[in-house]
Design a protein around this motif. Structure first.
Motif, PDB file in Angstrom:
ATOM      1  N   LEU A 472       0.783  -1.216  -0.034  1.00  0.00           N
ATOM      2  CA  LEU A 472       0.228  -0.030  -0.011  1.00  0.00           C
ATOM      3  C   LEU A 472       0.780   0.957   0.249  1.00  0.00           C
ATOM      4  O   LEU A 472      -0.163   2.219   0.339  1.00  0.00           O
ATOM      5  CB  LEU A 472      -0.918  -0.009   1.211  1.00  0.00           C
ATOM      6  CG  LEU A 472      -1.693  -1.270   1.207  1.00  0.00           C
ATOM      7  CD1 LEU A 472      -2.895  -0.978   2.681  1.00  0.00           C
ATOM      8  CD2 LEU A 472      -3.106  -1.203   0.126  1.00  0.00           C
ATOM      9  N   ALA A 473       2.456   1.550  -0.726  1.00  0.00           N
ATOM     10  CA  ALA A 473       2.970   2.229  -0.718  1.00  0.00           C
ATOM     11  C   ALA A 473       2.945   3.503  -1.710  1.00  0.00           C
ATOM     12  O   ALA A 473       2.547   2.623  -2.780  1.00  0.00           O
ATOM     13  CB  ALA A 473       4.406   1.822  -0.266  1.00  0.00           C
ATOM     14  N   ILE A 474       2.623   4.493  -1.204  1.00  0.00           N
ATOM     15  CA  ILE A 474       2.559   5.037  -2.840  1.00  0.00           C
ATOM     16  C   ILE A 474       3.993   5.861  -2.942  1.00  0.00           C
ATOM     17  O   ILE A 474       4.642   6.260  -1.755  1.00  0.00           O
ATOM     18  CB  ILE A 474       1.083   5.918  -2.769  1.00  0.00           C
ATOM     19  CG1 ILE A 474       1.293   6.794  -1.574  1.00  0.00           C
ATOM     20  CG2 ILE A 474       0.214   4.880  -2.341  1.00  0.00           C
ATOM     21  CD1 ILE A 474       0.439   7.705  -1.645  1.00  0.00           C
ATOM     22  N   SER A 475       4.226   6.237  -4.044  1.00  0.00           N
ATOM     23  CA  SER A 475       4.643   7.495  -4.619  1.00  0.00           C
ATOM     24  C   SER A 475       4.462   8.977  -5.509  1.00  0.00           C
ATOM     25  O   SER A 475       3.199   8.590  -6.017  1.00  0.00           O
ATOM     26  CB  SER A 475       5.484   6.481  -5.486  1.00  0.00           C
ATOM     27  OG  SER A 475       5.431   6.483  -7.162  1.00  0.00           O
ATOM     28  N   ARG A 476       5.138   9.432  -4.723  1.00  0.00           N
ATOM     29  CA  ARG A 476       4.742  10.916  -5.152  1.00  0.00           C
ATOM     30  C   ARG A 476       5.736  11.618  -6.313  1.00  0.00           C
ATOM     31  O   ARG A 476       6.570  12.117  -5.513  1.00  0.00           O
ATOM     32  CB  ARG A 476       4.044  11.753  -3.906  1.00  0.00           C
ATOM     33  CG  ARG A 476       2.637  11.095  -3.556  1.00  0.00           C
ATOM     34  CD  ARG A 476       2.183  12.119  -2.774  1.00  0.00           C
ATOM     35  NE  ARG A 476       1.211  12.018  -1.482  1.00  0.00           N
ATOM     36  CZ  ARG A 476       0.335  12.338  -0.668  1.00  0.00           C
ATOM     37  NH1 ARG A 476       0.954  13.292  -0.036  1.00  0.00           N
ATOM     38  NH2 ARG A 476      -0.927  11.715  -0.458  1.00  0.00           N
ATOM     39  N   LEU A 477       5.216  12.352  -7.280  1.00  0.00           N
ATOM     40  CA  LEU A 477       6.270  13.357  -7.867  1.00  0.00           C
ATOM     41  C   LEU A 477       5.967  14.458  -7.820  1.00  0.00           C
ATOM     42  O   LEU A 477       5.023  15.719  -7.849  1.00  0.00           O
ATOM     43  CB  LEU A 477       5.883  12.826 -10.016  1.00  0.00           C
ATOM     44  CG  LEU A 477       7.277  13.137 -10.866  1.00  0.00           C
ATOM     45  CD1 LEU A 477       7.538  12.211 -11.662  1.00  0.00           C
ATOM     46  CD2 LEU A 477       6.635  14.606 -11.481  1.00  0.00           C
ATOM     47  N   TRP A 478       7.387  15.087  -7.935  1.00  0.00           N
ATOM     48  CA  TRP A 478       7.370  16.615  -7.237  1.00  0.00           C
ATOM     49  C   TRP A 478       7.451  17.432  -8.607  1.00  0.00           C
ATOM     50  O   TRP A 478       7.731  18.810  -7.726  1.00  0.00           O
ATOM     51  CB  TRP A 478       7.534  17.069  -6.066  1.00  0.00           C
ATOM     52  CG  TRP A 478       7.407  16.223  -4.488  1.00  0.00           C
ATOM     53  CD1 TRP A 478       7.217  15.265  -4.228  1.00  0.00           C
ATOM     54  CD2 TRP A 478       6.422  17.138  -4.543  1.00  0.00           C
ATOM     55  NE1 TRP A 478       6.417  14.747  -3.476  1.00  0.00           N
ATOM     56  CE2 TRP A 478       5.849  16.202  -2.787  1.00  0.00           C
ATOM     57  CE3 TRP A 478       5.745  18.524  -3.961  1.00  0.00           C
ATOM     58  CZ2 TRP A 478       4.556  16.020  -1.735  1.00  0.00           C
ATOM     59  CZ3 TRP A 478       4.751  18.838  -3.060  1.00  0.00           C
ATOM     60  CH2 TRP A 478       4.635  17.904  -2.092  1.00  0.00           C
TER      61      TRP A 478
END
Length: 721
Positions: A472-478
């Motif tokens: 359930l880990a998520i990644s966010r692009l900045w």
């Protein structure tokens, strides 16, 4: 290989990263700006394999960007509602955007860093080599205050006119090179401009001038408004809100121009009346999102070339004019709600120029012809494509299409090094990522999955396993940025099944590097990460002869601008190191002119011009009187003369050895007056560190030569203190 770089910071805005042409990375991280500078290029292992570029191979520095003096940001007391913003005044002035300028603005032709903070102040920072710190060298708001000081209407608050919402560096405006052996810096580096938008929906173009020169502040800049255009009366929300209602008026007044981006320069030559003169024109567009609409401003520049009477006289005149480019207005009934960011894509082979802009659950690409870009024909050749942000997922053997409604958080255009094809990379804060190549005839093809998505999934899975999150880990692009065929991606990782609580000590941000194929980037892919190649003596001699030819020919004129000591050193260097008959003839003429002008005996040097590769003896100490010392070098340690047998080292009659300057070929006898090439470590005299009371006009000669040869003559590298 460039390994992923993990930093103990957290981004403070989307598009939080910028990469300069010198290899420096700037990151917006709250109250601070993080600057990553690559160390000396790594060497190679004994078996010839390239070494990895690890996290320890970056110099990591930071500076605080939210500390202002009263003169830089005056105290503002509560004012009328229309011109006072509590959010701006009471904010922590965190960094909301960073961007490197094109190179050539400050000392050693390096880039400066523009930093926009949440108090709507745009600061320009430069690295001060003498102090080793990043210092604020200009504030763009001051130019707006000076421009609008006397011209602000009574119904337009001055504070909104001087507050900056967004900005973008333009590509350098290149002045056409005239028929000169060494064009000026405006032709080699160009003139970069800064486009800014104000809180009153003005688009202003700012030119930066160097006003420093003294040792304590050589990078001080002055901002000048060259042209400005106001973009008002945006017709937004007209499909859902009554256009003449009070609510529509309130929305219209609060619609600001955000996500600014600059397009390329288009040049056009006009006929000149005489040789060396002419009239050129150049056009550039900047695009931004105002409310939900795309607005485009056009800057037209007139370039008048003329013959100058002297080297110091200006060789050109510039005239600027800005207006809105109405030829790019979409005016479509099905126009989506735009959110930004904005990027320009220029296809040099076909001349097509496209604008990519983020929208709600879609990417919009507007294709333009050069006529529409110049504002000459509305709608001429315009193409409009909408690509939905959707991805397919497999659940219980069924494929489901998921639409991504989050905004695009990073966008960059990378040029394929071999095919010269622009490739658009973009991603959303929710993890959707894609790329699109702009090839003639394939404009309608949808973007495909970004190749660097696999690297993000790898670090996301490691984060998931380390914390036992059950997938359930998520990644966010900045943010995304690109340079010379490399793409850098800023990613943060988070748990997806709980409310996240994070302290400052747990802040983490990862920067991934990849090439255009999505593979981990190699050090050989980028010039500033490669080791300095081994060069042959013939290569060194060829580049040295270019400098010698300029010095010797400038010394043959009636008015000698260079120091006699520099002319003598160049003539001796040509005699000892060069085998070119042309250079030896020029050296003989220079020596004869120095002997006649200063009354010194140079029979030995003139005779050896016919014997290339010979050795020139040092003058006896007894002959180095006041007249001879203007031409010959004297050892500062023992007072004896200095012989000539090499362009790299100098040795006096008593054995004291010094390094010779790679540009003036003089012996560097004092500590702390040198500058070095950042790539090959060649040593040069620093024109700003030579004492103003130096004899024989040495400082002025170094300035003249450094303005012409402003990078390393051997490897074209930038200088460092």
């Amino acid at each position: 290989m460039l390994e992923p770089l993990e930093l103990q910071v957290f981004p403070s805005s989307y598009n939080c990263i910028s990469w300069s042409e010198d290899g420096e990375i700037a990151l917006a991280t709250g109250e601070y700006v993080q600057v990553l500078t690559p160390k000396a290029p790594p060497g190679r292992e004994t078996n010839g394999a390239a070494l990895q570029f690890r996290a320890t191979d970056w110099h990591q520095t930071r500076f605080r960007a939210n500390v202002f003096t009263v003169n830089e940001w005056p105290i503002m007391y509560p004012q009328p509602r229309d011109q006072f913003s509590i959010g701006v005044e009471q904010s922590m002035s965190t960094v909301v955007s960073v961007a490197w300028s094109p190179p050539g603005l400050v000392k050693h032709r390096r880039s400066v860093l523009a930093v926009l903070t949440s108090n709507q102040v745009l600061s320009i920072y430069a690295y001060a080599g003498n102090t080793g710190k990043w210092t604020r060298v200009a504030i763009a708001n001051k130019a707006l205050e000076a421009h609008f000081g006397e011209n602000v209407n009574a119904d337009t608050p001055k504070t909104r006119k001087s507050s900056i919402r967004s900005f973008s560096w333009t590509p350098p405006l290149n002045i056409p090179a005239q028929d000169r052996p060494h064009p000026g810096p405006e032709s080699r580096w160009g003139i970069p401009l800064l486009a800014v938008t104000t809180d009153a929906n003005d688009v202003a173009f700012v030119r930066l001038h160097t006003v420093g020169g003294q040792q304590e502040s050589p990078n001080l800049l002055r901002c000048e408004i060259i042209s400005i255009v106001s973009l008002h009366d945006v017709i937004g929300y007209d499909q859902k809100v009554q256009p003449h209602s009070l609510f529509a008026s309130a929305l219209r007044s609060e619609s600001k121009i955000l996500s600014l981006a600059s397009g390329p320069w288009l040049y056009e030559a006009h006929r000149g009346e005489e040789i060396g003169t002419g009239v050129w024109s150049a056009v550039l567009n900047v695009a931004g999102v105002q409310g939900t609409r795309l607005r485009v401003a056009k800057l037209s520049v007139g370039i008048e070339l003329r013959v100058a009477n002297s080297e110091n006289d200006p060789h050109y005149n510039l005239s600027f004019s800005a207006e809105e480019n109405v030829a790019v207005l979409l005016n479509r009934a099905d126009e989506p709600q735009l959110t930004g960011p904005v990027e320009y894509i220029h296809q040099t082979e076909t001349g097509r120029i496209s604008i990519a802009v983020g929208a709600v659950a879609a990417l919009i690409v507007v294709g333009l012809s050069e006529n529409a870009y110049r504002g000459q024909a509305a709608g001429d050749g315009m193409q409009w494509h909408a690509y939905p942000l959707s991805s397919m997922t497999t659940d219980s053997a069924e494929q489901t299409e998921i639409e991504h409604y989050e905004r695009i958080s990073g966008m960059t255009v990378a040029m394929h090094p071999e095919l010269e094809t622009p490739i658009l990379h973009f991603g959303t804060v929710g993890g959707y990522s894609a790329t699109k190549a702009f090839v003639d005839g394939q404009e309608g093809e949808a973007p495909w999955r970004a190749p660097w998505k696999d690297q993000i999934e790898d670090i996301r899975e490691r984060f998931d396993i380390d914390r036992d999150l059950g997938g359930l880990a998520i990644s966010r692009l900045w943010g995304l940025t690109s340079i010379q065929g490399l793409v850098a991606i800023v990613v943060t990782l988070h748990p997806g099944d709980m409310v996240e609580y994070r302290t400052s000590a747990e802040d983490r941000m990862t920067i991934l590097f990849c090439n255009l194929n999505g593979q981990p980037a190699q050090t050989e892919d980028v010039p500033f990460l490669r080791g300095n190649p081994t060069v042959s003596p013939e290569f060194l001699s060829e580049h040295r002869d270019v400098v010698l030819r300029y010095i010797l020919r400038s010394g043959n004129g009636a008015k000698q601008a260079l120091s006699p000591k520099v002319l003598y050193a160049a003539a001796c260097c040509a005699t000892v190191q060069s085998h070119s008959e042309e250079l030896l003839s020029d050296a003989r003429e220079v020596l004869q002119g120095l002997a006649a002008a200063h009354g010194v005996d140079m029979a030995d040097e003139i005779a050896k011009c016919s014997e290339p590769g010979s050795f020139i003896d040092a003058k006896p100490a007894g002959l180095l009187d006041a007249a001879n010392e203007e031409v010959f070098e004297r050892c500062d340690v023992c007072g004896s003369g200095i012989s000539w047998d090499s362009a790299q080292e100098a040795q006096c009659g008593n054995g004291h050895v010094f390094v010779r300057c790679s540009l003036t070929f003089l012996a560097i006898q004092e500590p702390g007056i040198s500058k070095f090439c950042s790539r090959c470590d060649s040593e040069y005299l620093d024109e700003d560190l030579i004492g103003p009371s130096s004899k024989d006009g040495l400082r002025q000669s170094c300035k003249i030569l450094s303005d012409i040869f402003d990078t390393c003559i051997y490897c074209n590298g930038k200088f460092r203190p």
